[in-house]
Design an enzyme around this catalytic site. Structure first.
Site, mmCIF file in Angstrom:
data_model
loop_
_atom_site.group_PDB
_atom_site.id
_atom_site.type_symbol
_atom_site.label_atom_id
_atom_site.label_comp_id
_atom_site.label_asym_id
_atom_site.label_seq_id
_atom_site.Cartn_x
_atom_site.Cartn_y
_atom_site.Cartn_z
ATOM 1 N N GLU A 171 32.840 55.623 51.744
ATOM 2 C CA GLU A 171 34.285 55.817 51.619
ATOM 3 C C GLU A 171 34.703 57.105 52.310
ATOM 4 O O GLU A 171 35.070 58.095 51.681
ATOM 5 C CB GLU A 171 34.685 55.750 50.149
ATOM 6 C CG GLU A 171 34.375 54.373 49.564
ATOM 7 C CD GLU A 171 34.934 54.126 48.179
ATOM 8 O OE1 GLU A 171 35.692 54.971 47.677
ATOM 9 O OE2 GLU A 171 34.593 53.080 47.589
ATOM 10 N N HIS A 395 37.313 41.371 36.308
ATOM 11 C CA HIS A 395 36.943 42.689 36.843
ATOM 12 C C HIS A 395 35.772 43.256 36.045
ATOM 13 O O HIS A 395 35.825 43.315 34.823
ATOM 14 C CB HIS A 395 38.135 43.648 36.758
ATOM 15 C CG HIS A 395 37.837 44.984 37.378
ATOM 16 N ND1 HIS A 395 38.059 46.170 36.743
ATOM 17 C CD2 HIS A 395 37.298 45.296 38.584
ATOM 18 C CE1 HIS A 395 37.684 47.171 37.530
ATOM 19 N NE2 HIS A 395 37.222 46.668 38.648
ATOM 20 N N GLU A 490 42.959 52.024 48.545
ATOM 21 C CA GLU A 490 43.096 52.772 47.293
ATOM 22 C C GLU A 490 43.290 54.266 47.558
ATOM 23 O O GLU A 490 43.792 54.982 46.709
ATOM 24 C CB GLU A 490 41.879 52.550 46.392
ATOM 25 C CG GLU A 490 40.594 53.095 46.973
ATOM 26 C CD GLU A 490 39.353 52.749 46.140
ATOM 27 O OE1 GLU A 490 39.454 51.923 45.239
ATOM 28 O OE2 GLU A 490 38.293 53.325 46.418
HETATM 29 C C1 NOJ Z 1 37.097 51.638 42.718
HETATM 30 C C2 NOJ Z 1 37.566 50.360 43.338
HETATM 31 O O1 NOJ Z 1 37.439 50.411 44.736
HETATM 32 C C3 NOJ Z 1 38.987 50.127 42.895
HETATM 33 O O2 NOJ Z 1 39.538 49.010 43.555
HETATM 34 C C4 NOJ Z 1 38.998 49.956 41.401
HETATM 35 O O3 NOJ Z 1 40.315 49.799 40.976
HETATM 36 C C5 NOJ Z 1 38.394 51.185 40.708
HETATM 37 N N1 NOJ Z 1 37.136 51.497 41.281
HETATM 38 C C6 NOJ Z 1 38.201 50.969 39.223
HETATM 39 O O4 NOJ Z 1 37.213 50.010 39.007
HETATM 40 CA CA CA Z 2 36.215 52.076 46.121
#
Ligand code: NOJ
Ligand code: CA
Length: 682
Positions: A171, A395, A490
């Site tokens: 990342e 999830h 994100e």
């Molecule tokens: C990192 C993930 O990339 C993201 O999409 C997710 O919302 C968070 N972790 C929490 O699990």
């Molecule tokens: Ca991530």
């Protein structure tokens, strides 16, 4: 799945002693790429690659060091050389194209050293080459590898788009620099490069199975990359049981950047599909109770409990903090919106207990993946969603505790089946447990694939975040729909050029859940806690990502209320397919722009997307990919005259016109902008 498979063994000659081994080579079917192999006087295997009259990889060492101090990189003799020819077509379950040609010339060099036998298999395609090692015989049937010594000797000080070596994360933003300016001991794959003579080349690996992920350490003076494998807790790289095939080491090459994007080399070097009935695997367009937690508008957790221990915490008597995003009412609101607009699924994060203390703690027991929060009615909400024609998406955030996830995996998948979930987004944020393991070490690489296989047994599709970067395994296990494994949306704030680099790097291994479709760019306007975060992208740029960032699971990442502000632009997200019969890369340059046209797998419609970096550009879109003489109704979503991805990102214009294959359309892309086009036949 494999149709019309033609593999012909062409010739074989035996027992060449080391002294007269000389050189041998194998060429691509079109003759342009040539791979040379030789053993030197010390019996060291070595390969080189040329493209036309240009050298691409100078003579480079091959092999391994073993943990017992011996090596598999010298002292070899050639026992046998076998050649093969393969030309076949295969049909991916989903993809950028509905048919892929696997066309290569192969050469297997069988080497021996005392009681050890090792093969090196080469496959040379028109778009690149791959090689792998096969450990066949050794006095000890379990080999412990200390390090790989494979080299990739570059022919010059190329420009590279790189992220630093890291055992746990990809990342990062990419840096564009010359090889001798790489500011890290090593880099990750897939590594994209461009030579001064205009040749594009890409180094990666394919079929990473039961092996650690490979990094590339650079020796700057010589411009030689050397493989470095992610270590195990004891510092060795891998333990393998013979016979064993390593992943393929790959080199994609072309004088056109668009060919690198169109290349199927990584997929072609993976095994055919191992799932007999794939009828349940379907591309998915989804929304999520997600962005509101990422931006801090609501929370994954249910309470503000301190000193939290999931094993003993009593939710029934706890006081909720009132900001839990995955509550019944809010989830129903999203279900209503997603179903009204034709989405397939709704991801709900923060549905399960444990989020009070999940982040960065290296705790073994963080989640049980089974128990919903008191205000998330798992049966009722799934029923509600199903009645409205959509499914919820599961999830599983593991918080890096692989040990804990493995304990619960069967039960967690069973719970999914019970309530009708068929897709899981999993995640591996934080340091891996067991301690000493890394996200990319051998055992954890095995975990990700085992999770995919177990999921396949239960007809579950997987979208794994923070897992090892993909290496084309989705050909073999097409229920592995996508990964994140790169800096995704994100982060909100990222350089606009990021999306013009990812398709050349991270996406070469497989689809990415990038989560496009952010429409509200000033995030602090609705989530004041998210200080300083502004997305630098226009709305047209965000629409184009549904084309330029290929994935069979595509999210509309933003909040329903933000889409409601721009329903005419949202129409494109509703229309755009997630499965394609043909893809044509029209224009591309890493770090600058990408333009791609794709044909819907289920209609005669075409879609085109274009994204630019931080530079505005005048672009003329040609339609030569359309069938000649046919007229298409064309809806164009483009940056307005005053759009600017930095200062005026939410401006766009939409217009309709008609085009044929002879048409040309001038489309200005703003800074951090782009365009999206729908071509429809009445
Ligand atoms: C990192 C993930 O990339 C993201 O999409 C997710 O919302 C968070 N972790 C929490 O699990
Ligand atoms: Ca991530």
């Amino acid at each position: 799945m494999s149709k019309l498979r033609t593999i012909i063994l062409l010739s074989c000659f035996c027992c060449m002693p080391m002294a007269n081994a000389g050189k041998t080579n194998v060429k691509s079917p079109d003759g342009r790429i040539s791979v040379g192999f030789s053993l030197d006087r010390k019996g060291r295997p070595c390969y080189s690659v040329s493209y036309g009259d240009k050298d691409i990889i100078r003579p480079s060492c091959m092999g391994f060091e073993l943990s017992d101090g011996t090596s598999l990189s010298d002292g070899f003799r050639i026992k046998k050389i076998t050649r093969e020819r393969c030309d076949s077509l295969w049909t991916p379950v989903w993809g950028e194209n509905d048919s892929i040609r696997e066309n290569y010339n192969g050469m297997t060099v069988s080497l021996s050293k005392n009681k050890t036998r090792m093969d090196i298999e080469f496959r040379v395609f028109d778009d690149g080459m791959g090689f792998r090692y096969v450990f066949r015989e050794h006095p000890d049937p379990v080999l412990v590898l200390k390090e790989e010594v494979t080299e990739f000797a570059m022919t010059g000080n190329h420009t590279a788009w790189w992220i630093p070596e890291d055992y746990d994360s990809q990342e990062f933003e990419y840096t564009e620099s010359l090889l001798d300016e790489i500011g890290a001991p090593g880099v990750q794959t897939s590594l994209m490069m461009k030579a001064d003579n205009g040749i594009y080349l890409n180094l990666h690996e394919a079929a990473l199975v039961d092996f650690p992920a490979m990094h590339l350490r650079i020796d700057k003076p010589s411009k030689v990359f050397r493989a470095h494998l992610t270590p195990r807790p004891d510092g060795t790289a891998a333990e393998v049981t013979l016979p064993f095939r390593t992943p393929w080491r790959t080199v994609t090459v072309s004088d056109k950047a668009t060919d690198i994007l169109a290349s199927n080399l990584t997929l072609n070097l993976n095994e055919p599909c191992k799932i007999a009935d794939t009828s349940w695997i379907k591309p998915v367009k989804f929304m999520g109770v997600w962005w509101e937690m990422i931006t801090g508008k609501s929370k994954w957790s249910y309470t503000d409990a301190k000193d939290f221990d999931l094993a003993t915490f009593d939710y029934a008597s706890a006081t909720p903090h009132g900001q839990h995003g995955a509550n019944n009412e809010n989830v129903r609101r999203y279900i209503d919106f997603a179903s009204r607009h034709g989405f397939d699924q709704l991801l709900v994060e923060g549905w399960n207990v444990g989020w009070e203390d999940w982040y960065g703690k290296e705790k073994d027991f963080v989640f049980d993946f089974l128990t919903p929060y008191p205000d998330f009615d798992i049966a009722g909400l799934n029923d509600y969603a199903h009645k409205k024609g959509i499914r919820l998406m599961m999830h599983h955030e593991t918080s890096g505790s692989v040990a804990n996830y493995e304990r619960y995996l069967d039960a967690a998948y069973d719970l999914m089946r019970k309530y009708g979930y068929n897709t899981v987004k999993s995640g591996y944020v934080g340091n891996i447990l067991p301690k000493g393991e890394y996200h990319y070490s051998q055992n954890i690489v095995n975990h990700y694939l085992n999770a995919v296989k177990k999921a396949a047994d239960r007809r579950i599709m997987v979208n794994a975040h923070e897992a090892v970067r993909p290496t084309g395994l989705c050909r073999t296990w097409p229920n592995l729909m996508a990964n994140e494994s790169a800096m995704g949306q994100e982060y909100a704030e990222m350089s606009p050029r990021h999306v013009t680099i990812l398709p050349f790097t991270r996406l070469k291994g497989g689809p990415m859940d990038f989560t496009p479709g952010i429409f509200r760019m000033d995030i602090t306007s609705f989530a004041p806690g998210y200080q300083g975060k502004k997305k630098r992208a226009t709305i047209s740029n965000q629409l184009a990502l549904y084309l330029t960032m290929y994935s069979p699971v595509q999210m509309a990442g933003d909040l329903p209320e933000h889409y409601e502000r721009y329903m005419d632009a949202f129409q494109f997200i509703k229309d755009v397919p997630v499965d394609w019969s043909r893809s044509v890369y029209l224009d591309a340059e890493p770090g600058d722009l990408i333009v791609v046209a794709r044909k819907d797998r289920n209609s005669s419609d075409w879609y085109v997307g274009g994204v630019t970096n931080e530079d505005a550009r005048e672009y003329i879109l040609g339609f030569g990919f359309l069938p000649e003489g046919e007229v298409y109704e064309c809806t164009v979503y483009r940056d307005a005259a005053d759009s600017d991805g930095f200062t005026n990102p939410e401006r766009y214009e939409i217009f309709n016109t008609r085009v044929t294959s002879a048409s040309e359309l001038p489309l200005r892309m703003a800074r951090a902008g782009g365009f999206a086009v729908r071509l429809h036949q009445k």
